[in-house]
Design a protein around this motif. Structure first.
Motif, PDB file in Angstrom:
ATOM      1  N   VAL A 134       4.459   0.716   1.884  1.00 29.16           N
ATOM      2  CA  VAL A 134       4.732  -0.335   2.868  1.00 29.16           C
ATOM      3  C   VAL A 134       4.475  -1.707   2.261  1.00 29.16           C
ATOM      4  O   VAL A 134       3.588  -1.870   1.417  1.00 29.16           O
ATOM      5  N   HIS A 135       5.280  -2.662   2.700  1.00 32.42           N
ATOM      6  CA  HIS A 135       5.154  -4.043   2.258  1.00 32.42           C
ATOM      7  C   HIS A 135       5.027  -4.937   3.482  1.00 32.42           C
ATOM      8  O   HIS A 135       5.842  -4.844   4.406  1.00 32.42           O
ATOM      9  N   GLY A 136       4.018  -5.780   3.469  1.00 34.21           N
ATOM     10  CA  GLY A 136       3.859  -6.772   4.523  1.00 34.21           C
ATOM     11  C   GLY A 136       3.651  -8.134   3.901  1.00 34.21           C
ATOM     12  O   GLY A 136       3.649  -8.286   2.671  1.00 34.21           O
ATOM     13  N   GLU A 137       3.492  -9.127   4.762  1.00 36.12           N
ATOM     14  CA  GLU A 137       3.235 -10.479   4.279  1.00 36.12           C
ATOM     15  C   GLU A 137       2.138 -11.130   5.114  1.00 36.12           C
ATOM     16  O   GLU A 137       2.018 -10.861   6.305  1.00 36.12           O
ATOM     17  N   PRO A 174       4.270  -6.549   9.016  1.00 37.81           N
ATOM     18  CA  PRO A 174       5.056  -5.568   8.253  1.00 37.81           C
ATOM     19  C   PRO A 174       6.463  -6.057   8.002  1.00 37.81           C
ATOM     20  O   PRO A 174       7.039  -6.756   8.837  1.00 37.81           O
ATOM     21  N   ARG A 175       7.016  -5.688   6.840  1.00 32.99           N
ATOM     22  CA  ARG A 175       8.365  -6.146   6.467  1.00 32.99           C
ATOM     23  C   ARG A 175       9.262  -5.017   5.996  1.00 32.99           C
ATOM     24  O   ARG A 175      10.354  -4.849   6.508  1.00 32.99           O
ATOM     25  N   TRP A 176       8.830  -4.285   4.972  1.00 33.94           N
ATOM     26  CA  TRP A 176       9.715  -3.326   4.324  1.00 33.94           C
ATOM     27  C   TRP A 176       8.944  -2.045   3.980  1.00 33.94           C
ATOM     28  O   TRP A 176       7.727  -2.071   3.778  1.00 33.94           O
ATOM     29  N   SER A 222       0.855  -1.193   0.000  1.00 35.14           N
ATOM     30  CA  SER A 222       0.000   0.000   0.000  1.00 35.14           C
ATOM     31  C   SER A 222       0.884   1.234   0.000  1.00 35.14           C
ATOM     32  O   SER A 222       2.053   1.179   0.411  1.00 35.14           O
ATOM     33  N   VAL A 223       0.339   2.351  -0.446  1.00 33.26           N
ATOM     34  CA  VAL A 223       1.064   3.621  -0.407  1.00 33.26           C
ATOM     35  C   VAL A 223       0.144   4.702   0.167  1.00 33.26           C
ATOM     36  O   VAL A 223      -1.053   4.720  -0.102  1.00 33.26           O
ATOM     37  N   SER A 234      -0.894   1.430   8.986  1.00 32.46           N
ATOM     38  CA  SER A 234      -2.271   1.135   9.393  1.00 32.46           C
ATOM     39  C   SER A 234      -3.010   0.329   8.323  1.00 32.46           C
ATOM     40  O   SER A 234      -3.869  -0.504   8.645  1.00 32.46           O
ATOM     41  N   ASP A 235      -2.666   0.556   7.066  1.00 34.17           N
ATOM     42  CA  ASP A 235      -3.289  -0.233   5.994  1.00 34.17           C
ATOM     43  C   ASP A 235      -2.847  -1.691   6.048  1.00 34.17           C
ATOM     44  O   ASP A 235      -3.629  -2.594   5.750  1.00 34.17           O
TER      45      ASP A 235
END
Lengths: 315, 315
Positions: free
Chosen positions: A134-137, A83-85, A45-46, A74-75
């Motif tokens: 943001v990048h999550g998994e 969260p990762r990166w 997401s951005v 938050s997204d």
């Protein structure tokens, strides 16, 4: 005058994260190289925060850095992602090394608290704005979305509502003490990352409260094809909200103030006790605020001023 | 006035990409859900284009959309990555539906040409700026980076140099015909995605030419711990460059004009013939412009005006 590259190197290149966090190559090349976890989907997401639109330009720089990352994270929380990166595109009207140092410290502190590695960015000249990707998994298929809420499920929110709205008003009235809880709600929101992950497998739908309870509930209802009956008396108001804004002001702030960055979830009543217990273990309340309905529209609240996004019919 | 959400839905939600392109969930939720390819690393970068800094605010909206994506994709090209997904954070001073439609058409056209799915974004109010985050993939360990160039390797560039600089001057002089090649070089750069992937396994280092040959060569040399001997007479000048800028102007544009978005690579001479043949198959030239050296600094060119970033010593 430092060049763009030197700015990046000085304030944003430090990162305690390496291969063990999936960072094969971080800040400093044309791109970052990341190693996704097997069995996971990538969640991205951005969010852009613009000075004088999303935050006061003269807010403490560390709070601006924290907040720009928090609203993006938050997204991820709303999807139940770990969260990762992240990457940061920073637009600055001028180069102020002291400002940048404080801004970076607020950003990095939340990175470390949340387990997010800053792996890339861009610095440009212009009106102050921060765009954070943001990048999550999540395990494949486990993500929470907006579109799977069902009639008769419980609608619930984490934490309390309205605090950020009151905090903004306090800032506008001259309050500058970040230890003041309402102001902290506005300038230092805490993304509900642990809560989102704890609600995987329990909630059928989730959204984060960025616009406000009513508009965001509208998005969730529209995506899921359901309506909602709210219990206005059940809304968990932030401590001190009524004292700050009065009863009607507090009600409006909780319903439509926005910027609270709590989670709104829909979950079957069978999951309620487990969900509440899991969040309690995180030190967070989960409060039922109504239920989903097969009848479109939102009922149970009177019209609210200053609120334009909600696509459904007002009651 | 359309709301932010309606804007996004109208112009940016359309996507021909689905599960087969790794898009489990695209635009419209808090985040996108993506499925990385097994055996690949994720390659990510962000680039912000600000009006009147990176492009003329009155440029054709379709060109602004194309260019904002192209400059971001160019970073993927420099890593040898196959493009997969992107997100766009768009900041607009005002809502103009016609402008947005043209802007989106230019952006989407390059998405489709490049095989990139737009999977998320954010629209905010402020000075016109477009921040694009791009995601690509490379087989594990196959990415091109800046830091592995070796002494005695060939330095080479794809395509031609200086065209974008001359195109900007042409725009400033009133040229408005996008069929004019120099202007097209500036406003409609073509990211060298296929070339970057073709050079995997051949080039030992790569960087895209965004700042200009000399400053970007400086970044590559600094990262790799090498120097360079350039052959100024060998620079592949854009067609019409000398006619537009004169001999000295053409030389400066090629060395330091920036915005060409070609690739600069370092490769062992044993890989030269294969590399040149592969790029010829893509309709693209590869021109040797010098060689790497164990001696720090860049030699072979006289000082160039208007060029500040290069960290090494000027000759």
């Amino acid at each position: 005058m430092l060049s763009e590259f030197e700015l990046i190197a000085r304030h944003f290149a430090r990162s305690p994260w390496g291969e063990s966090h999936g960072v094969a190559l971080g800040v400093g090349d044309d791109c970052a190289l990341l190693t996704p976890r097997a069995g996971c989907q990538l969640v991205v997401s951005v969010d852009t925060s613009v000075a004088e639109v999303h935050f006061p330009a003269d807010a403490p720089p560390a709070a601006i850095g924290h907040r720009a990352l928090a609203v993006a994270l938050s997204d991820l929380a709303a999807m139940g992602a770990a969260p990762r990166w992240c990457l940061m595109a920073l637009t600055l009207p001028a180069v102020d090394d002291g400002w940048l140092g404080e801004f970076a410290s607020g950003f990095h502190a939340l990175c470390e608290q949340s387990g997010v590695a800053l792996v890339g960015g861009d610095v440009t000249r212009g009106q102050l704005a921060i765009s954070v990707t943001v990048h999550g998994e999540v395990p494949v298929g486990a993500a929470l979305t907006r579109h799977a809420a069902c009639p008769d499920e419980v609608l619930a929110v984490t934490g309390t509502l309205g605090g950020a709205c009151a905090g903004l008003k306090a800032w506008q009235a001259g309050e500058r003490d970040l230890a003041q809880p309402l102001l902290a709600s506005y300038l230092l929101p805490q993304p509900r990352l642990a809560a989102g992950q704890a609600l995987r497998g329990l909630a059928s739908a989730a959204i984060d409260l960025s616009d406000g309870l009513l508009p965001d509930l509208g998005h969730l209802c529209e995506a899921s094809g359901v309506g909602a009956d709210l219990d206005a008396a059940a809304l968990p108001l932030a401590d001190g909200l009524v004292a700050a804004l009065g009863e009607e002001g507090a009600r409006q702030a909780a319903l439509a103030g926005g910027d609270d960055y709590e989670l709104l979830v829909s979950l079957p009543s069978s999951a309620w006790d487990v969900a509440r217990t899991r969040l309690a273990a995180l030190g967070l309340t989960l409060t039922a605020v109504g239920s989903c309905s097969a009848t479109p529209g939102v009922r149970g609240v009177a019209a609210v001023d200053g609120w334009q996004h909600f696509p459904g019919g007002k009651p």
